[in-house]
Scaffold this motif. Sequence first.
Motif, mmCIF file in Angstrom:
data_model
loop_
_atom_site.group_PDB
_atom_site.id
_atom_site.type_symbol
_atom_site.label_atom_id
_atom_site.label_comp_id
_atom_site.label_asym_id
_atom_site.label_seq_id
_atom_site.Cartn_x
_atom_site.Cartn_y
_atom_site.Cartn_z
ATOM 1 N N CYS A 1 0.829 -1.209 0.000
ATOM 2 C CA CYS A 1 0.000 0.000 0.000
ATOM 3 C C CYS A 1 0.863 1.258 0.000
ATOM 4 O O CYS A 1 0.572 2.224 -0.711
ATOM 5 C CB CYS A 1 -0.938 -0.005 1.203
ATOM 6 N N LEU A 2 1.944 1.240 0.769
ATOM 7 C CA LEU A 2 2.871 2.380 0.775
ATOM 8 C C LEU A 2 3.503 2.596 -0.594
ATOM 9 O O LEU A 2 3.691 3.734 -1.031
ATOM 10 C CB LEU A 2 3.965 2.171 1.820
ATOM 11 N N ALA A 3 3.819 1.503 -1.277
ATOM 12 C CA ALA A 3 4.419 1.608 -2.615
ATOM 13 C C ALA A 3 3.485 2.340 -3.570
ATOM 14 O O ALA A 3 3.920 3.192 -4.358
ATOM 15 C CB ALA A 3 4.771 0.223 -3.150
ATOM 16 N N VAL A 4 2.202 2.043 -3.488
ATOM 17 C CA VAL A 4 1.217 2.722 -4.338
ATOM 18 C C VAL A 4 1.110 4.193 -3.940
ATOM 19 O O VAL A 4 1.066 5.078 -4.788
ATOM 20 C CB VAL A 4 -0.156 2.025 -4.244
ATOM 21 N N ALA A 5 1.110 4.450 -2.639
ATOM 22 C CA ALA A 5 0.986 5.826 -2.148
ATOM 23 C C ALA A 5 2.173 6.688 -2.572
ATOM 24 O O ALA A 5 2.018 7.875 -2.838
ATOM 25 C CB ALA A 5 0.858 5.821 -0.626
ATOM 26 N N LEU A 6 3.367 6.091 -2.652
ATOM 27 C CA LEU A 6 4.576 6.860 -2.945
ATOM 28 C C LEU A 6 5.022 6.780 -4.402
ATOM 29 O O LEU A 6 6.052 7.349 -4.773
ATOM 30 C CB LEU A 6 5.703 6.407 -2.019
ATOM 31 N N GLU A 7 4.244 6.101 -5.232
ATOM 32 C CA GLU A 7 4.551 5.970 -6.662
ATOM 33 C C GLU A 7 4.799 7.318 -7.332
ATOM 34 O O GLU A 7 5.722 7.484 -8.123
ATOM 35 C CB GLU A 7 3.350 5.296 -7.342
ATOM 36 N N GLN A 8 3.957 8.300 -6.998
ATOM 37 C CA GLN A 8 4.077 9.622 -7.617
ATOM 38 C C GLN A 8 5.395 10.304 -7.262
ATOM 39 O O GLN A 8 5.958 11.043 -8.070
ATOM 40 C CB GLN A 8 2.931 10.531 -7.173
ATOM 41 N N LEU A 9 5.872 10.079 -6.046
ATOM 42 C CA LEU A 9 7.136 10.675 -5.623
ATOM 43 C C LEU A 9 8.284 10.155 -6.483
ATOM 44 O O LEU A 9 9.145 10.918 -6.923
ATOM 45 C CB LEU A 9 7.393 10.379 -4.144
ATOM 46 N N ILE A 10 8.272 8.873 -6.750
ATOM 47 C CA ILE A 10 9.294 8.269 -7.617
ATOM 48 C C ILE A 10 9.193 8.856 -9.021
ATOM 49 O O ILE A 10 10.202 9.192 -9.635
ATOM 50 C CB ILE A 10 9.144 6.735 -7.627
ATOM 51 N N HIS B 1 10.617 12.356 -9.137
ATOM 52 C CA HIS B 1 12.091 12.295 -9.119
ATOM 53 C C HIS B 1 12.631 11.895 -10.496
ATOM 54 O O HIS B 1 13.572 12.515 -10.996
ATOM 55 C CB HIS B 1 12.565 11.312 -8.047
ATOM 56 N N LYS B 2 12.033 10.869 -11.113
ATOM 57 C CA LYS B 2 12.503 10.407 -12.431
ATOM 58 C C LYS B 2 12.356 11.478 -13.501
ATOM 59 O O LYS B 2 13.151 11.547 -14.427
ATOM 60 C CB LYS B 2 11.746 9.150 -12.851
ATOM 61 N N ARG B 3 11.329 12.326 -13.384
ATOM 62 C CA ARG B 3 11.113 13.407 -14.357
ATOM 63 C C ARG B 3 12.042 14.585 -14.110
ATOM 64 O O ARG B 3 12.053 15.543 -14.872
ATOM 65 C CB ARG B 3 9.673 13.917 -14.271
ATOM 66 N N GLY B 4 12.774 14.560 -13.010
ATOM 67 C CA GLY B 4 13.693 15.660 -12.711
ATOM 68 C C GLY B 4 13.066 16.752 -11.881
ATOM 69 O O GLY B 4 13.585 17.864 -11.825
ATOM 70 N N GLY B 5 11.949 16.463 -11.225
ATOM 71 C CA GLY B 5 11.317 17.441 -10.338
ATOM 72 C C GLY B 5 10.094 18.071 -10.953
ATOM 73 O O GLY B 5 9.532 17.582 -11.933
ATOM 74 N N ILE B 6 9.683 19.174 -10.359
ATOM 75 C CA ILE B 6 8.489 19.903 -10.789
ATOM 76 C C ILE B 6 8.915 21.318 -11.162
ATOM 77 O O ILE B 6 9.485 22.028 -10.327
ATOM 78 C CB ILE B 6 7.451 19.983 -9.640
ATOM 79 N N ALA B 7 8.657 21.711 -12.388
ATOM 80 C CA ALA B 7 8.979 23.074 -12.811
ATOM 81 C C ALA B 7 7.910 24.025 -12.281
ATOM 82 O O ALA B 7 6.717 23.795 -12.468
ATOM 83 C CB ALA B 7 9.049 23.158 -14.326
ATOM 84 N N MET B 8 8.359 25.072 -11.580
ATOM 85 C CA MET B 8 7.424 26.073 -11.050
ATOM 86 C C MET B 8 8.211 27.305 -10.650
ATOM 87 O O MET B 8 9.435 27.321 -10.704
ATOM 88 C CB MET B 8 6.648 25.524 -9.856
ATOM 89 N N LYS B 9 7.508 28.320 -10.218
ATOM 90 C CA LYS B 9 8.122 29.515 -9.678
ATOM 91 C C LYS B 9 7.933 29.479 -8.163
ATOM 92 O O LYS B 9 6.834 29.287 -7.669
ATOM 93 C CB LYS B 9 7.440 30.776 -10.226
ATOM 94 N N VAL B 10 9.053 29.654 -7.437
ATOM 95 C CA VAL B 10 8.992 29.721 -5.975
ATOM 96 C C VAL B 10 9.638 31.018 -5.538
ATOM 97 O O VAL B 10 10.791 31.294 -5.888
ATOM 98 C CB VAL B 10 9.722 28.511 -5.346
ATOM 99 N N LEU B 11 8.876 31.821 -4.825
ATOM 100 C CA LEU B 11 9.343 33.135 -4.380
ATOM 101 C C LEU B 11 9.900 33.931 -5.571
ATOM 102 O O LEU B 11 11.003 34.473 -5.521
ATOM 103 C CB LEU B 11 10.374 33.005 -3.260
ATOM 104 N N ASN B 12 9.127 33.939 -6.642
ATOM 105 C CA ASN B 12 9.437 34.688 -7.877
ATOM 106 C C ASN B 12 10.659 34.210 -8.646
ATOM 107 O O ASN B 12 11.168 34.918 -9.494
ATOM 108 C CB ASN B 12 9.559 36.183 -7.585
ATOM 109 N N LYS B 13 11.142 33.017 -8.354
ATOM 110 C CA LYS B 13 12.279 32.470 -9.096
ATOM 111 C C LYS B 13 11.859 31.163 -9.751
ATOM 112 O O LYS B 13 11.335 30.272 -9.088
ATOM 113 C CB LYS B 13 13.464 32.234 -8.173
#
Length: 180
Positions: free
Chosen positions: A154-163, A166-178
């Motif tokens: 069950c934990l493996a399914v819950a944490l699938e998105q985290l993996i 990570h494999k995609r190289g993170g999440i592109a976004m703006k944090v504190l205007n950067k």
Amino acid sequence: VHLTGGEQTTVSVFDLEAQIMSLLQDENLMTKDNLAEGYNVHTGKPTEPVTHYGEIHTGDAWEPARKYFCGDHPFNMPVSLILFGDKSHFDMHGTLATTPLCFTLSCFNKSAQNRVEFWRPIAFLPNHGVSKVTHSKKSDKEKSAQKVQDEHACLAVALEQLIDIHKRGGIAMKVLNKPV
């Protein structure tokens, strides 16, 4: 999720990327007063010499992990998830129970991490011990091992998105205007 006894169960999973973004892009949360002291939120590096253990970035494991997973690319913003899970009972007999799996981010200081608005759900893990046949010929040790294996499935399914993040190289976004 397929369990060791042949049964199936359902794990309710939230959109982890949206949950992470909801923390990092919330102007009410991402303030100087809520961020770990002596920490550069964009680089993950200390802004002053580390002389004692305190926040996550002052621990011995932070810098090797930051370097290994993120490196020094100017757009990489290292942040780790702090996970918490504890079974919650909704009746007197333990039948109606679930384990909320929640997280906050390491960039927040301890004071902020102690406040509910800094936590987000990842998943609700089911109470898969219910409705198991109790007259099984398996030893208590075997039953316990199966219960642990089911919990890990069950934990493996819950944490699938985290993996995946990570494999995609993170999440592109703006944090504190950067852009990160």
